[in-house]
Design an enzyme around this catalytic site. Structure first.
Site, PDB file in Angstrom:
ATOM      1  CG  ASP A  13      -1.580   1.311   1.483  1.00 41.84           C
ATOM      2  OD1 ASP A  13      -2.593   1.573   0.819  1.00 41.84           O
ATOM      3  OD2 ASP A  13      -1.099   2.094   2.339  1.00 41.84           O
ATOM      4  CG  ASP A 109      -3.896   3.569  -2.748  1.00 38.68           C
ATOM      5  OD1 ASP A 109      -4.717   2.689  -3.045  1.00 38.68           O
ATOM      6  OD2 ASP A 109      -4.053   4.338  -1.779  1.00 38.68           O
ATOM      7  CD  GLU A 110      -5.103  -1.017  -0.547  1.00 37.07           C
ATOM      8  OE1 GLU A 110      -4.918  -1.544   0.559  1.00 37.07           O
ATOM      9  OE2 GLU A 110      -6.239  -0.838  -1.024  1.00 37.07           O
TER      10      GLU A 110
END
Length: 414
Positions: A13, A109-110
């Site tokens: 993350d 974002d992960e």
């Protein structure tokens, strides 16, 4: 060291991703509290990302920008650059692919990584490999990331969300044999898949910690929530057989589009302009994927975006379609039937029960081939000259949002 028969999964993350990108590329922002937020002039001023310095003042993601500015008077507001963030996300994916070919984006974002087959190339130590990946991302992008490690995706996700983000190292390995001393001590809402509504249900049952849920018999949860009850029980026990797959999103179950409006819409006439635009966009994407749908869902929320101030309903269509006007007529029927007349601030349309569009039921009263050819021509024009190159006349009205939406990605300016 991990046992040979166990997978090694990472969930990585990016910390405050949008804000971190802005700080990495503008040294003047490095020591300032910043947020990335929408345009407050159009009442879409919502915090999309807040850097750690801003969070120290109590600023949180998804709150109104004016609230964040009250908490931190020196807050620096940066408008989002969604195209650029997508490109940075792709650059990070390429870094991950230098460690394993099993990379699955979970969000912008992960990302999940399965390093089971490649870890022997990097010292055979998951913690050391996680630290090496974090260093690579930092050196090449200036973005800090956190790594959750587990033998499956759900453990890796909960390791990152609940533990890695609180560690100085930014890494945490959540092991099934240690759940009683780690995960089970956390509040029930920290369990992956438990939202605010499910939390209230569990509290009414006297369940406040994950360990209390894990101690229940699966039949108790199945009786309340069916298959989802068993999934929650398995999640509490760290059980998940799903693979890290590049094809995770190929089998799409529905195609939808939702829009938060710049102001309250009060009349059916102006709301239906947006309904038409939504149906147009949903059908365009369906045609792009060579799909039609037979189940239509329409939902809207009121002035405070509260679910109880709106409705969400669905209906089965007479036949599968990806024709915008056919979908619009059905959407208007649903809207007229369930709208109570209150102000509308957000509205969405979803086409479900998807099937291939290469077989079409012909209709004596509709020139289906002609309508399909017209839709394809409009798609070709938009693909070549931009999404607002050709619009329906209704979009020229004040209530129309198609031109403004063409300037955005995911609801935010490019």
């Amino acid at each position: 060291m991990p046992k040979a028969n166990k997978r090694i999964i990472f969930l990585i993350d990016m910390q405050s991703f949008y804000a971190s990108v802005e700080k990495a590329e503008n040294p003047a922002l490095r020591n300032q509290p910043i947020v990335v937020a929408g345009d407050p002039q159009r009442r879409s001023g919502v915090v999309l990302a807040a850097c750690p310095l801003a969070k120290a003042y109590g600023v949180v993601t998804a709150e109104a920008l004016w609230q964040a500015q009250q908490k931190c008077r020196q807050l620096v507001v940066v408008r989002p650059r969604m195209e650029h963030y997508l490109q940075v996300s792709l650059d990070i994916t390429r870094i991950f692919q230098s460690f394993t070919d099993q990379v699955e984006p979970y969000s912008i974002d992960e990302q999940f990584l399965d390093v089971t087959g490649s870890i022997h190339l990097f010292g055979n130590d998951p913690l050391q490999l996680a630290a090496e990946i974090r260093q690579r991302v930092w050196l090449e992008t200036g973005i800090n990331c956190r790594v959750g490690i587990g033998e499956n995706k759900v453990l890796a996700k909960m390791a990152c969300d609940n533990f890695a983000k609180k560690q100085e190292t930014g890494v945490f390995w959540l092991k099934r044999e240690q759940l009683a001393d780690t995960l089970w001590r956390l509040p029930i809402e920290k369990l992956f898949g438990v939202g605010s509504r499910m939390k209230r249900h569990f509290h009414r049952m006297g369940i406040y910690q994950i360990g209390q849920l894990a101690a229940l018999r699966p039949a108790v949860l199945i009786r309340h929530w069916g298959v989802n009850g068993e999934v929650l029980w398995r999640t509490a026990h760290g059980m998940d057989d799903s693979p890290v797959s590049l094809n995770e999103y190929v089998t799409q179950k529905g195609i939808g589009h939702h829009m938060t409006l710049p102001r309250d819409y009060h009349t059916a006439k102006e709301i239906k302009v947006v309904l038409l635009e939504l149906c147009e966009e949903v059908c365009r994407r369906a045609r792009q994927k060579e799909r039609m749908g037979q189940v239509l869902s329409v939902g809207c929320r009121g002035a405070n975006l509260a679910p109880e101030e709106g409705f969400g309903r669905q209906m089965k269509l007479a036949e599968a379609t990806n024709d915008a006007m056919a979908l619009y007529e059905a959407a208007c029927c649903l809207f007229d039937r369930h709208w109570t007349g209150g102000p509308v601030r957000s509205i969405g349309v979803t086409l479900g029960q998807l099937v291939p569009d290469n077989v079409v039921q012909l209709n004596l009263f509709t020139d289906t081939p002609k309508r399909r050819s017209l839709a394809q021509a409009m798609d070709d024009i938009r693909a070549r000259f931009g999404p607002d190159a050709i619009l329906r006349a209704a979009s020229a009205l004040e209530s129309g949002q198609a031109r403004e939406r063409a300037r955005k990605i995911g609801g935010h300016y490019k």
